[in-house]
Design a protein around this motif. Sequence first.
Motif, mmCIF file in Angstrom:
data_model
loop_
_atom_site.group_PDB
_atom_site.id
_atom_site.type_symbol
_atom_site.label_atom_id
_atom_site.label_comp_id
_atom_site.label_asym_id
_atom_site.label_seq_id
_atom_site.Cartn_x
_atom_site.Cartn_y
_atom_site.Cartn_z
ATOM 1 N N LEU A 155 0.711 -1.170 0.024
ATOM 2 C CA LEU A 155 -0.069 0.049 0.169
ATOM 3 C C LEU A 155 0.836 1.090 -0.141
ATOM 4 O O LEU A 155 0.546 2.340 -0.227
ATOM 5 C CB LEU A 155 -0.823 -0.009 1.281
ATOM 6 C CG LEU A 155 -2.188 -0.939 1.168
ATOM 7 C CD1 LEU A 155 -2.771 -0.750 2.732
ATOM 8 C CD2 LEU A 155 -3.241 -0.305 0.174
ATOM 9 N N VAL A 189 -8.748 -4.600 3.606
ATOM 10 C CA VAL A 189 -8.064 -4.766 2.225
ATOM 11 C C VAL A 189 -8.326 -6.193 1.766
ATOM 12 O O VAL A 189 -8.439 -6.409 0.663
ATOM 13 C CB VAL A 189 -6.682 -4.425 2.506
ATOM 14 C CG1 VAL A 189 -5.807 -5.058 1.138
ATOM 15 C CG2 VAL A 189 -6.110 -3.087 2.564
ATOM 16 N N PHE A 212 -4.040 -1.946 -5.948
ATOM 17 C CA PHE A 212 -2.839 -1.763 -5.075
ATOM 18 C C PHE A 212 -2.001 -0.549 -5.869
ATOM 19 O O PHE A 212 -1.619 0.525 -5.203
ATOM 20 C CB PHE A 212 -1.862 -2.809 -4.929
ATOM 21 C CG PHE A 212 -2.129 -3.693 -3.742
ATOM 22 C CD1 PHE A 212 -2.065 -3.056 -2.304
ATOM 23 C CD2 PHE A 212 -2.359 -5.091 -3.917
ATOM 24 C CE1 PHE A 212 -2.294 -3.955 -1.268
ATOM 25 C CE2 PHE A 212 -2.910 -5.845 -2.880
ATOM 26 C CZ PHE A 212 -2.776 -5.222 -1.559
ATOM 27 N N TRP A 264 -4.423 2.840 -4.746
ATOM 28 C CA TRP A 264 -4.484 3.111 -3.614
ATOM 29 C C TRP A 264 -2.935 3.380 -2.782
ATOM 30 O O TRP A 264 -2.704 3.796 -1.766
ATOM 31 C CB TRP A 264 -5.155 2.066 -2.625
ATOM 32 C CG TRP A 264 -6.626 2.268 -3.022
ATOM 33 C CD1 TRP A 264 -7.164 1.878 -4.126
ATOM 34 C CD2 TRP A 264 -7.647 2.679 -2.212
ATOM 35 N NE1 TRP A 264 -8.603 1.864 -3.948
ATOM 36 C CE2 TRP A 264 -8.974 2.464 -2.634
ATOM 37 C CE3 TRP A 264 -7.624 3.307 -0.813
ATOM 38 C CZ2 TRP A 264 -10.080 2.798 -2.202
ATOM 39 C CZ3 TRP A 264 -8.919 3.713 -0.557
ATOM 40 C CH2 TRP A 264 -10.101 3.344 -1.117
ATOM 41 N N PHE A 265 -1.996 3.253 -3.621
ATOM 42 C CA PHE A 265 -0.629 3.378 -3.236
ATOM 43 C C PHE A 265 -0.158 4.809 -2.507
ATOM 44 O O PHE A 265 -0.588 5.795 -3.008
ATOM 45 C CB PHE A 265 0.470 3.082 -4.286
ATOM 46 C CG PHE A 265 1.706 2.854 -4.030
ATOM 47 C CD1 PHE A 265 2.524 1.875 -3.348
ATOM 48 C CD2 PHE A 265 2.664 4.132 -3.922
ATOM 49 C CE1 PHE A 265 3.707 1.652 -2.959
ATOM 50 C CE2 PHE A 265 4.107 3.996 -3.388
ATOM 51 C CZ PHE A 265 4.433 2.854 -2.946
#
Length: 452
Positions: free
Chosen positions: A340, A357, A372, A375-376
């Motif tokens: 993340l 998650v 991923f 939303w990083f």
Amino acid sequence: MPANPQAYRPETALLDLGDTFWDPVDAADFPATTLRFRNDAAAAEVGLDTLSDAEWTRHFGRFAPLPGTLPQPLALRYHGHQFRQYNPDIGDGRGFTFAPLRDGAGRLMDLGTKGSGQTPYSRFGDGRLTLKGGVREILATEMLEALHVPTSRTLSLIETGEDLVRGDEPSPTRSAVLVRLSHGHIRIGTFQRLAYHQDEAGMRALVGYVLRQLYGEDGDDPVRLLDLVVERTATLAARYMAAGFVHGVLNSDNINVTGESFDYGPWRFAPTWDPAFTAAYFDHAGLYAFGRQPEAIHWDVMQLAASLRLVAESDPLIETLQTFAPRYQAGIREAMFWRLGIRRFDDRRDHAVVQAVERVPRATDTPIDRFFFDWFGGHVPADYPDAFDELRRLLDPYTPRKDRDHPYWHGEPCSMLIDEVEAIWAPIAADDDWSRLHAKVAAIREMGAALA
């Protein structure tokens, strides 16, 4: 001959175990040796990156010994549970260890093969590897390395000019020999073989070898060894899950006691968070399905503990085994937060984030790699459905461990689903066109740089 002797550090420590652990073998005499892939980034870690292509092919296609390492390849002996059935008739059947080396950090590394010819353990197999299987292993190892999974690296792939017949793919098909760089090739099954033969002296020798050579610790305490293996394998299981990876064949002979993933056959990456997703067409019961991998690895480590009873009391081994679950839980938090791209906050909230998650993308069939990517760094996309509102709220106090200024974040997520694997192989099979493979490796490494 390596041209950088200061970085090239050959080893022969494996010979100290004695000849009851292996059989000397010869590599197959291949009709041709055409270099298809060389991993200079991995080679540089053991002082081999300055080999010319001709030298490379001589060592990794014809297996001329590397200076100062083993004088002859060794096929290692081991047993193992295969889909929970014990098999005492296995060992290195199409590969061998031929060059232990030290890397820049002092770790003992092995160069081992896949497809290098028949050994005493080949049974009815031809000891060969299909070229497609080699290409798939390149893709698996590159992707896993980029996704923070401890893995062997594919060092070399050389096409060998033979036509192979296989029952599960169009035949005849092209052949290859692969060389992998691994942190040792000692498996849980190596210990199982010694327990099967009640070889107490051999077991004590192997425990000491693994502690000294692979973990850098003094002594020969089997409980300490189990403790280290539990920690490493729990971490491996957690990182498989965060990567969305399904190994496919988590037999005890495929579990390295360093906790490093290796030997990639029917692997796949799961498109979505589906615990029932399987990689191997022959895994009819879903024993090694995506969501069952932590359980499978734990079961394999239980077999190590059972083997170590030959030289240790049961109670401390059982107590150590019981630490697998909490270590896995710690590992999955670390792995999820790494992917993340955010820093930990506090244990309670972190746990809630991991649960969300695992739950929300599954309930919405959101692609793992897409999620991923979007939303990083704690970035909260506005166009995600209301089902993600809980996760948005949970992530509010988190800060990024890395920003999104790398060019990778301006494109699309790098994935490795089965359709793309086939699309990469198709032009190689049809036109000997390797451009898609090389482009994909470059794209994976760019993703790795963005995530690291």
